[in-house]
Design an enzyme around this catalytic site. Structure first.
Site, short mmCIF file in Angstrom:
data_model
loop_
_atom_site.label_atom_id
_atom_site.label_comp_id
_atom_site.label_asym_id
_atom_site.label_seq_id
_atom_site.Cartn_x
_atom_site.Cartn_y
_atom_site.Cartn_z
N ASP A 188 -37.71 5.88 31.11
CA ASP A 188 -37.69 6.86 32.20
C ASP A 188 -37.62 6.11 33.52
O ASP A 188 -38.64 5.67 34.05
CB ASP A 188 -38.95 7.74 32.13
N LYS A 209 -35.13 10.69 43.53
CA LYS A 209 -35.80 9.53 44.13
C LYS A 209 -34.77 8.55 44.69
O LYS A 209 -34.79 8.24 45.86
CB LYS A 209 -36.69 8.83 43.12
N TRP A 225 -46.56 9.89 34.47
CA TRP A 225 -45.27 10.36 33.95
C TRP A 225 -45.09 10.01 32.48
O TRP A 225 -44.58 10.83 31.70
CB TRP A 225 -44.12 9.84 34.80
C1 LIG Z 1 -40.17 12.52 39.42
C2 LIG Z 1 -40.30 11.99 38.05
C3 LIG Z 1 -40.08 12.77 36.90
C4 LIG Z 1 -39.82 14.25 36.96
O1 LIG Z 1 -38.67 14.61 37.56
P1 LIG Z 1 -38.32 16.18 37.72
O2 LIG Z 1 -36.90 16.13 38.16
O3 LIG Z 1 -39.27 16.76 38.69
O4 LIG Z 1 -38.46 16.81 36.37
C5 LIG Z 1 -40.17 12.16 35.67
N1 LIG Z 1 -40.46 10.85 35.56
C6 LIG Z 1 -40.69 10.07 36.64
C7 LIG Z 1 -41.01 8.63 36.45
C8 LIG Z 1 -40.61 10.61 37.91
O5 LIG Z 1 -40.84 9.84 38.99
#
Ligand SMILES: *Cc1c(COP(=O)(O)O)cnc(C)c1O
Length: 361
Positions: free
Chosen positions: A173, A197, A103
């Site tokens: 993030d 999540k 990511w």
């Molecule tokens: C799932 C995830 C994303 C992407 O999320 P989307 O909503 O699919 O764009 C970005 N960063 C991390 C760490 C993630 O787990």
């Protein structure tokens, strides 16, 4: 009734059963209005009050001060990969990026469309296991507009056990770890998270941004991705993802009822310990992440005999344990055990793993 299953999907992930039940109960008649929350105007007093309460509950849970704006935005986690440079990176500017997995690498690719992304640290291995290079080894730029990193790598199962100290604003993030452990928001300048999540349905992104960083967006930034504009419209410049916002609000209330972030963190520690113990003890399974940097939320693991992978997944599914296949880029297995996963779910998984090892070891 459906059969009882435990869903270990990395995202969209399981939500608390109590929240799903409440959403079902009020699906057709929300607050006595005779219709669904999905069917009311985002400008209605009922909706506005609910939205404000959700923000207030999140502020409570994370102890977010008035120095920060809390935004409910579109386009998930990845939507922020471009929103961040458009809002924080001036033309010709440099953004420092720490790469620890898939990511944080994805964020670099997007940033490069807007300016220079300087990789100050990359994925690191010790004895074949993934780790995080200490901050003393990072090659910071002298003129970075911000430093971006991913505290918990969802695919790789690598989690920071420290908060970087940076001169430039720190951007995190937290898509897969927000609300899973106590943090001091003041250590960060921008925190963002896709919702699917630990918060609610996909499509929604939460952005917690220091107000002093607002107002620097590039002229061409789409208004819906402009932090300052969204802040001045209470995240309702256009129609927000209203149902996702509502469900996030229910999850925040559920989390408060669990005792808040400190209480859920204790549970998360216990769940992770239980699972890593089974992976480590015995000759059947292995983790490929160094202990200090193992994720509490996403637990990738491997069968030492990988020819048993398909059988493992098949028998797990028969036992009601689903979505355990690892990400295609890393293979093996992965159990995502976010806030909503009860201890009993992890116990059911470890009981199955011990059984499977006995049968096939
Ligand atoms: C799932 C995830 C994303 C992407 O999320 P989307 O909503 O699919 O764009 C970005 N960063 C991390 C760490 C993630 O787990």
């Amino acid at each position: 009734m459906t059969n009882k299953i435990y869903n270990f999907c990395a995202g969209p992930a399981m939500l608390p059963a109590a929240v799903m039940q409440q959403a079902q109960e009020e699906f057709l008649n929300w607050q006595g209005l005779g219709c669904s929350v999905m069917e009311v105007s985002h400008r209605s007093p009922e909706y506005i009050a609910m939205a404000a309460e959700a923000e207030a509950d999140l502020r409570d849970l994370l102890n977010i001060s008035d120095d920060y704006a809390v935004l409910f935005m579109h386009a998930g986690g990845r939507g922020q990969f471009c929103s961040i440079p458009m809002n924080l990176l001036p033309e010709g500017g440099v953004a420092d990026h720490v790469i620890t997995g898939a990511w944080s690498e994805g964020a670099v690719a997007e940033c490069k469309k807007y300016g220079q992304a300087n990789i100050i640290s990359n994925v690191t291995y010790v004895d074949g296991k993934k780790t995080i290079a200490p901050q003393s080894e990072w090659q910071f730029s002298s003129d970075a507009s911000y430093v971006h990193y991913c505290p918990n790598e969802t695919v790789d199962g690598v989690e920071f056990d420290f908060v970087p100290k940076t001169d430039a604003p720190l951007v995190a993030d937290m898509s897969s770890c927000i609300l899973s452990r106590e943090i001091n928001v003041n250590d960060y300048d921008l925190i963002y998270a896709g919702a699917q999540k630990n918060i609610g349905p996909s499509g929604l992104a939460i952005v917690i941004v220091r107000k002093s960083l607002l107002g620097k967006a590039r002229g061409y930034t789409p208004s819906i991705f402009d932090y300052q504009q969204q802040e001045s419209f209470d995240s309702m410049l256009n129609t927000p993802p209203t149902y996702a916002w509502y469900l996030a609000g229910l999850v925040f209330k559920w989390l408060k009822a669990q005792g808040g972030v400190a209480a859920i963190e204790k549970q998360n520690i216990a769940k992770a310990e239980l699972l890593y113990d089974v992976i480590d003890n015995g000759e059947f399974y292995e983790s490929r992440v160094v202990k200090a940097h193992r994720s509490r939320m996403n637990v990738p693991f491997y069968l030492k005999n990988e020819s048993l992978n398909d059988l493992f997944l098949k028998e797990a599914k028969q036992a009601g344990l689903v979505a355990l296949k690892g990400h295609r880029s890393v293979g093996g297995m992965r159990a995502s055990i976010y806030n909503a996963m009860p201890y009993e779910g992890v116990k059911a998984l470890t009981d199955f793993m011990l059984d499977f090892a006995k049968k096939h070891g």
